[in-house]
Design a protein around this motif. Structure first.
Motif, PDB file in Angstrom:
ATOM      1  N   ARG A 592     -27.315  49.409 -62.866  1.00 45.39           N
ATOM      2  CA  ARG A 592     -28.902  49.141 -62.864  1.00 45.39           C
ATOM      3  C   ARG A 592     -29.457  48.073 -63.524  1.00 45.39           C
ATOM      4  O   ARG A 592     -28.879  47.866 -64.726  1.00 45.39           O
ATOM      5  N   SER A 593     -30.439  47.471 -63.087  1.00 48.85           N
ATOM      6  CA  SER A 593     -30.780  46.380 -63.681  1.00 48.85           C
ATOM      7  C   SER A 593     -32.225  46.511 -64.353  1.00 48.85           C
ATOM      8  O   SER A 593     -32.914  47.370 -63.914  1.00 48.85           O
ATOM      9  N   PHE A 594     -32.576  46.003 -65.355  1.00 43.27           N
ATOM     10  CA  PHE A 594     -34.042  46.026 -65.976  1.00 43.27           C
ATOM     11  C   PHE A 594     -34.424  44.655 -66.866  1.00 43.27           C
ATOM     12  O   PHE A 594     -33.734  43.525 -66.990  1.00 43.27           O
ATOM     13  N   LYS A 595     -35.604  44.617 -66.753  1.00 40.42           N
ATOM     14  CA  LYS A 595     -36.163  43.337 -67.608  1.00 40.42           C
ATOM     15  C   LYS A 595     -36.973  43.756 -68.710  1.00 40.42           C
ATOM     16  O   LYS A 595     -37.858  44.766 -68.900  1.00 40.42           O
ATOM     17  N   VAL A 596     -36.607  42.804 -69.802  1.00 38.49           N
ATOM     18  CA  VAL A 596     -37.265  43.104 -71.102  1.00 38.49           C
ATOM     19  C   VAL A 596     -38.140  41.743 -71.406  1.00 38.49           C
ATOM     20  O   VAL A 596     -37.786  40.651 -71.277  1.00 38.49           O
TER      21      VAL A 596
END
Length: 635
Positions: A592-596
Motif C-alpha cells: 500500500r502506498s501513501f503520501k506525506v
C-alpha cells in the motif's frame, strides 16, 4: 553484554565481521580476532553450512578455525610487512576480538574486569558463525583496496550479514570504499551494518551514511564505573574510570602538577603534567592533580615515581578509561574543588579508591557518538538508530595490555571498550536475528524492520534528538515482527543518487552498468526519491514556508488481514498531513502506498531541529517513522 540476549532461529547464520579501524579522537585501533578466546569456542555447533565457500588456514600466531570461526583471511595488497602487526588474521590490538565477541560470542560465565560487571558474557547471537576479514594494520591503517577486496571475498564466501566497525571517513557515495563495497553487498542480498563514527558531539560528523548502510550511533547502558577520591579534609568526590588498584584506604600526599614541576618548566606544561615538566624528586610518593592534554598521564606520573593521578578534563565524562595506576577523571568544577583544597592546607592528602559499579539512567547518546545532519545528503536522516556502545564488556586479546601503554603489566581475557564500534555489532547481531526468522527478506526489509520497531529516545536527555539517535534505541525482539516494512531494491538507490545530483556515468561505474539515464528515472518522485523508513526536510533560513512531499510504500508482513491507522505528531510550526489516513490489507506481502506532505517555516537559529513522527497503528503493531525538519545556513 548490554542487550538482553536472544537466540537465533534454527537457521545458523554466517556473519562476516570486517573489522576494524576507528578514529577515537586520540588513538587508532586495528583488527583481527583471537581464536583461542573462550568466546569463540564451538561447543554444540556442527560443520559450517553447505553453502559456505570460505576458507581458513593456519597463519602466524593464528591457531586456525573451528565450527564457530569458519573463515579467517587478511588483506594487505601492498604486501609490505608491518613492524607493529602480524601478517595474519590474528588480533594484536583487541578491538576486533571485542567487537566479534559482542556480536556472536559464545556464553562465558564469570566474565569480568577487576570484579566489575561480573556475569556471563555472550554475544547478541551466540549461535552465529563468524568469518573475519582483517583489513586494517597497526602502522598503515585501512587501505581502500583492502576494504574492497575483503567485501568481495565476503560476498563470494556466502556471508549473510556484514558488520564493519570502521568509522571516521566520509566521502562520495560512488567513490567512498565502504559505500561502494556495501552497495555491491546489498545487490547480493547482504546488509552492511556500520559504525557512525566517534566525531561527536559535533554536528554533521556522522560517517558511513549511505542509504543502503545501517548506520549505528552509540548509547549508554544503566551502569557506570566510578572511582571515589577521599580528600584529607574528609570530603569525598567522585570521578569516572576503571582503576583496579587496592590502595588500602591510605592517605597519600596530594599535589598539583605545578607544585611538582621542574624549575625550568612553564606553569601550563606542568599543569598538564607533561613528562619533561615534572620533577621526579618532587612527585615521588604523591598523588598528583593534572589537567588532561593527552591520554596516558597516569603512566607518566607512575614512571616518575608518583602513586596515582586525578585527571581534570573539560570533556564529557560518560565513558570510563582504564588506568595502569590508581587514577580517576573529574570535570572542571570538581578539579577546581581539588585545587582549592590543595592550596588551603600545608599537608594536602588524598586516596583514590578502587572503582565501583553504579547504576545510572539509560539509555542516552554517548557524547563521542557522531551526529547528523547527514553531510552526504540533506534528504536522508543519519545515523539510523542507536545501540549500546559505552563501557561494553567483551573478549580481549592476550597480545596487548589493557591500556597499551609502556610499562603496563595488566592483561585480561575481557575488557571494557567504548565507541560506535561497540554499538555496531549489537545491531549486526539484531540483523542476523531478524534474518534467521526471515531468510528471504532483502537488506532493506531487514533494515526497515529494525528501524521502525526501535524504542523512541528522549530529546530532553539528548538535545541533538534524531541527529544523535536516529529512530531511537534498537529493540531486537520487536524487530522480528514489525508489521509493515519499507522495502527497496537497487533501482530505488539508483533513483536516489540521480535525485542527489550524481551523474549517470558515475552511477554506472558504481553498479557496473554501461549507462544510466537519470532523466528517465526521476519524474514523479517525491522529496527524496527513496522509500526510506524516515523522512527529513532541510530548509534555508531566508526562505518562507516550504512544502515537501514524501511518497512511501509499505509491505504487509504481519497478519494477512489488518488495518493500520495513521497518527501524526507534528512539532510546533510544522504542518504534517498523510493521505490516505488508513491502510487496509487483505493478504500477506500486499503493498500500500501513501503520501506525506510537510509544510514548515525555517527553524530559529537557536534550535537544531523540529521532531515529528508518523505512526501506523494496527491492533498488534506500531510502525513508527520519524519526520525531521531542520534549518541550514545560507551557502
Amino acid at each position: 553484554m548490554s542487550l538482553s540476549n536472544f537466540a537465533l532461529n534454527e537457521t545458523k547464520l554466517i556473519l562476516a565481521i570486517s573489522i576494524d579501524y576507528i578514529w577515537e579522537k586520540i588513538w587508532f585501533v586495528v583488527p583481527g580476532i583471537t581464536p583461542q578466546s573462550e568466546s569463540f569456542k564451538d561447543e554444540g555447533l556442527g560443520p559450517p553450512p553447505a553453502k559456505w565457500k570460505g576458507s581458513c588456514a593456519h597463519f602466524a600466531n593464528f591457531s586456525g578455525c573451528n565450527n564457530k570461526i569458519i573463515g579467517a583471511k587478511y588483506f594487505k595488497l601492498d604486501k609490505n610487512p608491518d613492524p607493529n602487526d602480524i601478517l595474519s588474521p590474528v588480533d594484536v590490538d583487541g578491538h576486533g576480538t571485542h567487537t566479534s565477541s559482542t556480536l556472536a560470542g559464545a556464553p562465558v560465565p564469570n566474565a569480568e574486569l577487576f570484579g566489575l560487571a561480573k556475569g556471563t558474557a555472550r554475544g547478541a547471537v551466540p549461535s552465529a558463525r563468524v568469518a573475519v576479514y582483517k583489513v586494517c594494520w597497526a602502522s598503515s591503517g585501512c587501505a581502500d583496496m583492502d576494504i574492497l577486496a575483503a567485501f568481495e571475498a565476503a560476498i563470494h564466501d556466502g556471508v549473510d550479514v556484514i558488520s564493519i566497525s570502521i568509522g571516521g571517513v566520509t566521502g562520495s557515495y560512488v567513490k567512498d570504499s565502504i559505500a561502494v563495497a556495501s552497495f555491491h553487498a546489498m545487490r547480493n542480498g547482504i546488509l552492511t551494518v556500520a559504525s557512525g563514527g566517534n566525531g561527536g558531539p559535533s554536528l554533521g560528523s556522522v560517517a558511513n551514511h549511505a542509504p543502503w548502510i545501517l548506520t549505528v550511533a552509540a548509547s549508554g547502558i544503566d551502569r557506570q564505573f566510578r572511582s571515589k577520591v577521599g580528600l584529607g579534609n574528609g570530603r569525598t568526590i567522585s570521578g569516572i574510570g576503571v582503576s583496579g588498584f587496592d590502595t588500602k584506604e591510605k592517605l597519600y600526599p596530594l599535589a598539583s602538577g605545578v607544585d611538582v614541576a621542574k624549575s625550568t618548566a612553564s606553569k601550563d606544561s606542568a599543569g598538564y603534567c607533561m613528562e619533561d615538566s615534572i620533577d621526579p624528586t618532587k612527585v615521588k610518593g604523591k598523588l598528583v592533580h593534572c589537567k588532561l592534554a593527552t591520554w596516558g598521564i597516569d603512566s607518566v606520573i607512575k614512571d616518575l615515581g608518583g602513586i596515582g593521578t586525578v585527571i581534570e578534563t573539560g570533556l564529557f565524562l560518560d565513558n570510563a578509561q582504564i588506568f595502569m595506576a590508581p587514577a580517576t577523571m573529574v570535570n572542571t568544577t570538581t578539579g577546581e574543588i581539588i585545587n582549592d583544597y590543595i592550596h588551603s592546607t600545608r599537608s594536602p592528602s588524598a586516596v583514590i579508591y578502587k572503582s565501583e559499579e553504579v547504576k545510572v539512567p539509560a539509555p542516552f547518546v554517548a557524547s563521542f557518538s557522531s551526529r547528523g545532519p547527514n553531510p552526504g545528503s540533506s534528504h536522508l536522516l543519519k545515523p539510523d538508530l542507536a545501540a549500546p556502545g559505552i563501557d561494553i564488556l567483551a573478549a580481549y586479546t592476550p597480545m596487548k595490555s589493557l591500556t597499551g601503554l609502556k610499562g603496563d603489566t595488566q592483561f585480561s581475557k575481557f575488557t571494557f571498550m567504548s565507541g560506535t564500534s561497540m554499538a555496531c555489532p549489537h545491531v549486526g547481531g539484531v540483523a542476523a536475528y531478524v534474518k534467521s526468522f526471515h531468510p528471504n527478506w532483502s537488506p532493506a526489509a531487514i533494515k526497515s524492520a529494525i528501524m521502525t520497531s526501535a524504542t523512541p529516545m528522549s530529546s530532553r536527555v539528548n538535545h541533538d534528538a534524531e541527529f544523535a539517535f536516529g529512530v531511537g534505541q534498537v529493540n531486537p525482539t520487536k524487530a522480528v515482527s514489525p508489521g509493515l516494512i519499507y522495502d527497496m531494491d537497487d533501482m530505488s538507490y539508483i533513483q536516489f543518487l540521480c535525485h542527489e545530483g550524481y551523474s549517470g556515468s558515475s552511477i554506472a561505474s558504481l553498479i557496473g552498468s554501461n549507462s544510466i539515464n537519470c532523466s528517465t528515472l526521476l519524474p514523479g518522485l517525491g522529496e527524496d526519491a527513496l522509500n526510506y523508513p524516515t523522512m527529513q526536510l532541510s530548509l534555508k533560513r531566508s526562505n518562507g514556508t516550504s512544502t515537501a512531499v514524501f511518497r512511501r510504500t509499505v509491505t504487509n508482513v504481519g497478519p494477512p488481514q489488518s488495518i493500520y491507522n495513521a497518527t501524526i505528531r507534528a512539532p510546533k510550526g510544522v504542518e504534517i498531513t498523510v493521505n490516505p489516513t488508513s491502510l487496509s490489507f487483505s493478504r500477506a506481502s500486499q503493498k500500500r502506498s501513501f503520501k506525506v506532505v510537510v509544510k514548515a517555516k525555517p527553524i530559529l537559529s537557536t534550535e537544531i531541529l523540529a521532531s515529528g513522527s508518523l505512526l501506523w497503528r494496527s491492533s498488534r503493531h506500531i510502525v513508527r517513522s520519524p519526520i525531521v525538519v531542520y534549518s541550514t545556513p545560507e551557502d
